[in-house]
Design a protein around this motif. Structure first.
Motif, PDB file in Angstrom:
ATOM      1  N   ALA A 157     -29.823 -17.095 -38.490  1.00 51.68           N
ATOM      2  CA  ALA A 157     -29.413 -17.490 -39.844  1.00 51.68           C
ATOM      3  C   ALA A 157     -29.926 -18.891 -40.122  1.00 51.68           C
ATOM      4  O   ALA A 157     -29.150 -19.850 -40.168  1.00 51.68           O
ATOM      5  CB  ALA A 157     -27.892 -17.419 -39.979  1.00 51.68           C
ATOM      6  N   PRO A 158     -31.248 -19.040 -40.305  1.00 51.86           N
ATOM      7  CA  PRO A 158     -31.806 -20.387 -40.465  1.00 51.86           C
ATOM      8  C   PRO A 158     -31.389 -21.082 -41.745  1.00 51.86           C
ATOM      9  O   PRO A 158     -31.554 -22.292 -41.884  1.00 51.86           O
ATOM     10  CB  PRO A 158     -33.322 -20.141 -40.438  1.00 51.86           C
ATOM     11  N   GLY A 159     -30.817 -20.329 -42.697  1.00 53.44           N
ATOM     12  CA  GLY A 159     -30.450 -20.942 -43.967  1.00 53.44           C
ATOM     13  C   GLY A 159     -29.067 -21.553 -43.980  1.00 53.44           C
ATOM     14  O   GLY A 159     -28.763 -22.364 -44.864  1.00 53.44           O
ATOM     15  N   ASP A 160     -28.194 -21.162 -43.026  1.00 54.77           N
ATOM     16  CA  ASP A 160     -26.847 -21.746 -43.049  1.00 54.77           C
ATOM     17  C   ASP A 160     -26.869 -23.109 -42.371  1.00 54.77           C
ATOM     18  O   ASP A 160     -27.890 -23.556 -41.850  1.00 54.77           O
ATOM     19  CB  ASP A 160     -25.838 -20.801 -42.392  1.00 54.77           C
ATOM     20  N   GLY A 161     -25.746 -23.808 -42.396  1.00 50.34           N
ATOM     21  CA  GLY A 161     -25.722 -25.170 -41.882  1.00 50.34           C
ATOM     22  C   GLY A 161     -26.092 -25.263 -40.419  1.00 50.34           C
ATOM     23  O   GLY A 161     -26.918 -26.088 -40.013  1.00 50.34           O
ATOM     24  N   LEU A 162     -25.506 -24.386 -39.585  1.00 50.93           N
ATOM     25  CA  LEU A 162     -25.790 -24.407 -38.161  1.00 50.93           C
ATOM     26  C   LEU A 162     -27.256 -24.107 -37.892  1.00 50.93           C
ATOM     27  O   LEU A 162     -27.944 -24.840 -37.179  1.00 50.93           O
ATOM     28  CB  LEU A 162     -24.891 -23.399 -37.438  1.00 50.93           C
TER      29      LEU A 162
END
Length: 290
Positions: A242-247
């Protein structure tokens, strides 16, 4: 003027005592620029520690722990993404260390600590405790894992898959099938070094911008694995789904694809009892035993 201690809101009590702890951490040396930018955003009073060639150190660590309460027991899993950092105003007190020296616990000031940037946890009560007590940037997720265990096949391979979740009504964890990240550490066949790294200082910055330091004591040595040699470059793997979330965004900002880990460290609580294999008894009925 002496500083006051942060409050301990109800219903929490400190210290928090772990009944058992199983943990694996993976460390990477990285370009210091993005690490400094991330700290400036999340922890402005901390500076990134500098190791070989001035590089910064980032860490992912997974924990499975048990706690006993008056009403029974609770099991929690979480994963922390951190930059190794120190309070900027205390920089003149730090020893100059290599990564290997730091990993084995040579910093006796304990100013080199984990500046948590993201913490994903599967226990809503633990999420609240982390946020309110230690200013942890903690949010929900859940885990599928494979761990070294005395109750399983021999081996030293850890696999952790972290998935997304939300907190629903009545503080229930609502799981999503969406994967966040996977980590693997294949430590089979490696010789571990006893690492006297505890107490580990965990840093947080609260909503008022105050810097907190919370030490965690672990009552036995960690096991540290030196992965710096090129032949060990494939022993750890990290996949961000999930490269788009904060983590995911922050991991990608600090870790380029394929960056080899320089070390891994583990801790597993020793067993406290064992239920052994049964055996047959001769009885007065004369039943034969074969």
């Amino acid at each position: 003027m002496p500083l006051s201690l942060p409050p301990v809101p109800e219903p929490f009590q400190l210290p928090f005592h772990y009944g058992a702890l199983h943990q694996v951490g993976i460390d990477w040396l990285v370009d210091p620029g993005p690490a400094r930018e991330l700290l400036a955003k999340h922890h402005p009073d901390l500076s990134a520690a500098a190791f070989e060639d001035g590089r910064a150190l980032v860490s992912l660590n997974y924990q499975l722990y048990f706690a006993q309460y008056p009403f029974g027991g609770g099991i929690t899993q979480e994963i922390e993404f951190s930059v190794i950092a120190f309070p900027t105003d205390e920089g003149d007190r730090l020893p100059r260390l290599t990564y290997a020296q730091y990993a084995q616990g040579w910093d006796q000031t304990k100013l080199l600590g984990i500046a948590r940037v993201h913490v994903v946890c599967d226990n809503p009560f633990a999420i609240r405790a982390g946020q309110e007590l230690y200013a942890e940037p903690k949010h929900p997720g859940w885990f599928e894992v494979g761990l070294p265990s005395l109750n399983g096949p021999a081996g030293e391979t850890w696999t952790v898959r972290c998935r997304a979740a939300t907190i629903g009504p009545d503080d229930t964890l609502e799981k999503s099938p969406d994967p966040l990240l996977d980590i693997t550490a294949e430590l089979d066949g490696l010789t571990a070094v006893a690492a006297n790294s505890a107490p580990i200082t965990g840093y947080g910055t609260d909503a008022e911008g105050r810097l907190l330091a919370g030490p965690m004591n672990v009552y036995q040595p960690y096991r540290w694995y030196d992965l710096a040699a090129p032949e060990h470059s494939g022993r750890t793997r990290l996949a961000v789904h999930a490269p788009g979330d904060g983590l995911g965004h922050d991991i990608r900002a600090l870790l380029a694809d394929g960056t080899p880990a320089v070390g891994a460290w583990t801790y597993q609580s020793p067993p406290v009892a064992a239920h052994n294999r049964p055996y047959y008894l001769r009885t007065s009925t004369g039943t034969s035993v074969t």
